[in-house]
Design an enzyme around this catalytic site. Structure first.
Site, PDB file in Angstrom:
ATOM      1  N   SER A 131       0.845  -1.368   0.000  1.00  0.00           N
ATOM      2  CA  SER A 131      -0.081  -0.025  -0.124  1.00  0.00           C
ATOM      3  C   SER A 131       0.848   1.248  -0.146  1.00  0.00           C
ATOM      4  O   SER A 131       1.520   1.530  -1.073  1.00  0.00           O
ATOM      5  CB  SER A 131      -1.027  -0.034   1.128  1.00  0.00           C
ATOM      6  OG  SER A 131      -1.785   0.871   1.174  1.00  0.00           O
ATOM      7  N   ASP A 142      -4.378   5.601  -3.035  1.00  0.00           N
ATOM      8  CA  ASP A 142      -3.216   5.032  -2.284  1.00  0.00           C
ATOM      9  C   ASP A 142      -2.707   3.915  -3.300  1.00  0.00           C
ATOM     10  O   ASP A 142      -3.213   3.669  -4.319  1.00  0.00           O
ATOM     11  CB  ASP A 142      -3.171   4.846  -0.989  1.00  0.00           C
ATOM     12  CG  ASP A 142      -4.072   3.557  -0.604  1.00  0.00           C
ATOM     13  OD1 ASP A 142      -4.680   3.113  -1.666  1.00  0.00           O
ATOM     14  OD2 ASP A 142      -4.407   3.250   0.304  1.00  0.00           O
ATOM     15  N   ASP A 174      -2.891   0.665  -3.371  1.00  0.00           N
ATOM     16  CA  ASP A 174      -3.314  -0.506  -3.883  1.00  0.00           C
ATOM     17  C   ASP A 174      -5.025  -0.100  -3.964  1.00  0.00           C
ATOM     18  O   ASP A 174      -5.812  -0.748  -4.074  1.00  0.00           O
ATOM     19  CB  ASP A 174      -3.523  -1.601  -2.848  1.00  0.00           C
ATOM     20  CG  ASP A 174      -3.693  -1.221  -1.577  1.00  0.00           C
ATOM     21  OD1 ASP A 174      -3.631  -0.080  -1.151  1.00  0.00           O
ATOM     22  OD2 ASP A 174      -4.074  -2.315  -0.631  1.00  0.00           O
ATOM     23  N   ASP A 234      -7.452   0.943  -2.361  1.00  0.00           N
ATOM     24  CA  ASP A 234      -8.607   0.631  -1.278  1.00  0.00           C
ATOM     25  C   ASP A 234      -8.769   1.762  -0.434  1.00  0.00           C
ATOM     26  O   ASP A 234      -9.907   1.944   0.314  1.00  0.00           O
ATOM     27  CB  ASP A 234      -8.215  -0.530  -0.629  1.00  0.00           C
ATOM     28  CG  ASP A 234      -6.995  -0.358   0.360  1.00  0.00           C
ATOM     29  OD1 ASP A 234      -6.432   0.513   0.478  1.00  0.00           O
ATOM     30  OD2 ASP A 234      -7.016  -1.211   1.242  1.00  0.00           O
TER      31      ASP A 234
END
Length: 459
Positions: free
Chosen positions: A98, A245, A247, A249
């Site tokens: 992340s 961000d 990834d 999510d």
């Protein structure tokens, strides 16, 4: 690496070559498959340089345990979540770190139905198994199938169930992918929207995935990273901006003036959207900053339900209450109709529809809430002794407090302000949030006094 120190509070994260590498990825993939006696596992990965190799190692481990691997390629964590549900897989692994530094990588893991792992009966068992390497004998290597196109198509289909495309009016939207994994997925979603006739104009920033992160690690939560999106919003005269961000999510919003919209106000806004769609809806929120969300939910006849901070807790509470939406001020947004999982793409399509239908700007929707319920935002402090520092603040304020809540750390409420103070689950920090009812300058005075009591240095 016999003892695995990359298992953290909620997921797997480690420094490459120090406590995580391809060998560890193999062991975790095999442990996940063996623990769940999995017939199939979804595996995806983010844009980091090491992620494809880590995903391949995890795949080999899972296949050695007898599980077929559904490979979805470079994808966001939420694409992995939805693929697990879509394909009826026994588990899912997203290789991602992340917003952690460039020399880190890790994994996010779910079980069937895209459910989070239970800490004791799943996460710790997988850790023990990966550490001991006490493998079951399996007669043959299972297979890997490339389902990346099918997975993305199914994911886009699902995201679009949250929006009435015909309601969208011409909007200009700045999209900052931070050179993370969001770019290709956003392109697939935007292409489908345009094919369906959505009159949206997108300005893409740092869009191409690049594991060297030439523009810095994608973490739009940090104030020093706001200008990369805000300046483009202002220069282009955009209706709003969204930044992701690594990834994707999590998503972060900027209004038409380029002002950053803190996550606690986005939670209230999304809650309002869902209560318009579903009368008496239940909305789950974390306990850090609550008054704005609770006020909006009460005004619209919904039911606000508080949960401990963290995706596993939020998802569990949402499932137990069949809540339509859940949100954290950290920019995680969860949706019942997305397998109770968090998504960074669904929020921006909801905001686009809201702005289109109402004719009011994003800034118009939130500016009054800033004034009515001012918030300090989350502040982090490095202290010598976290327990002692929190106890010092608690003892200074407890006698005058109207209520005490220990759902997550310590929350004390007074007539016109409240604060939440808690230790980080993932870092050696104490986290402070202060909110009020009007009078932002009075809030600043409360913040200053608590900071003095905490001591230490702001991180």
């Amino acid at each position: 690496m016999t003892e695995l120190t990359c298992f953290k509070a909620y997921d797997v994260r480690g420094e490459i070559g120090v406590n995580i590498d391809e060998g560890v990825a193999y062991r975790i993939g095999r442990a996940v498959a063996q623990h769940f006696v999995a017939k199939s596992i979804v595996i995806g990965f983010d844009a980091r340089k090491t992620s494809p190799a880590f995903a391949a190692a995890a795949s080999q481990g899972a296949r050695h345990a007898g599980a077929d691997v559904i490979n979805i390629g470079m994808a966001g964590t939420e694409e992995m979540y939805w693929a697990v549900t879509e394909f009826g897989a026994c588990a899912g692994i997203e290789v991602t770190a992340s917003h952690n530094p460039i020399n880190y990588n890790g994994m996010k893991i779910v079980k069937s139905g895209s459910r989070p792992l239970d800490d004791v009966s799943d996460f710790q068992v997988i850790k023990t198994l990966a550490s001991s390497q006490d493998w079951d004998d399996v007669s043959k290597l299972a297979s890997e199938f490339d389902r990346s196109n099918d997975a993305r198509r199914a994911y886009v289909d699902r995201v679009l169930t949250f929006v009435d495309v015909k309601a969208l009016r011409p909007l200009k939207v700045v999209v900052n992918s931070g050179n993370g994994a969001a770019g290709p997925t956003f392109d697939a979603l935007s292409e489908r929207l345009l094919t369906l006739g959505a009159p949206l104009d997108f300005i893409r920033v740092h869009h191409t995935p690049d594991g060297t992160f030439p523009n810095g690690i994608p973490n739009p939560f940090l104030p020093e990273n706001h200008l990369a999106t805000a300046d483009v919003v202002k220069a282009e005269g955009a209706d709003f901006g969204v930044a992701f961000d690594g990834d994707f999510d999590r998503c972060f919003f900027f209004d038409e003036t380029g002002q950053f919209v803190p996550g606690e106000y986005v939670v209230g806004l999304l809650a309002s959207i869902f209560m318009e769609k579903e009368l008496g809806a239940k909305i789950v929120h974390d306990p850090r900053v609550i008054w704005n969300t609770q006020d909006i939910v009460a005004q619209q006849g919904g039911i606000a339900v508080q949960s401990k901070t963290g995706h596993a807790f939020i998802k569990q509470v949402m499932r137990s209450h069949a809540a339509v939406y859940g949100g954290e001020m950290s920019a995680h947004h969860y949706f019942r109709d997305f397998a109770y999982c968090d998504s960074g793409m669904i929020p921006w399509v909801l905001i686009a529809e809201l702005v289109s239908r109402s004719g009011s700007s994003l800034g118009d929707w939130v500016k009054d809430r800033f004034a009515v319920f001012p918030s300090s935002g989350e502040m982090n402090f490095k202290v010598a002794d976290a327990k002692k520092a929190i106890a010092s603040v608690f003892s200074a304020y407890r006698a005058d407090a109207l209520s005490l809540d220990e759902t997550d750390g310590v929350s004390l409420a007074f007539a016109h302000w409240r604060f939440n103070l808690r230790r980080s689950n993932t870092e050696p920090l104490v986290r402070l949030n202060v909110e009020g009812k009007g009078k932002a300058d009075a809030l600043d005075a409360h913040v200053s006094k608590i900071v003095d009591l905490l001591g230490g240095t702001q991180a």
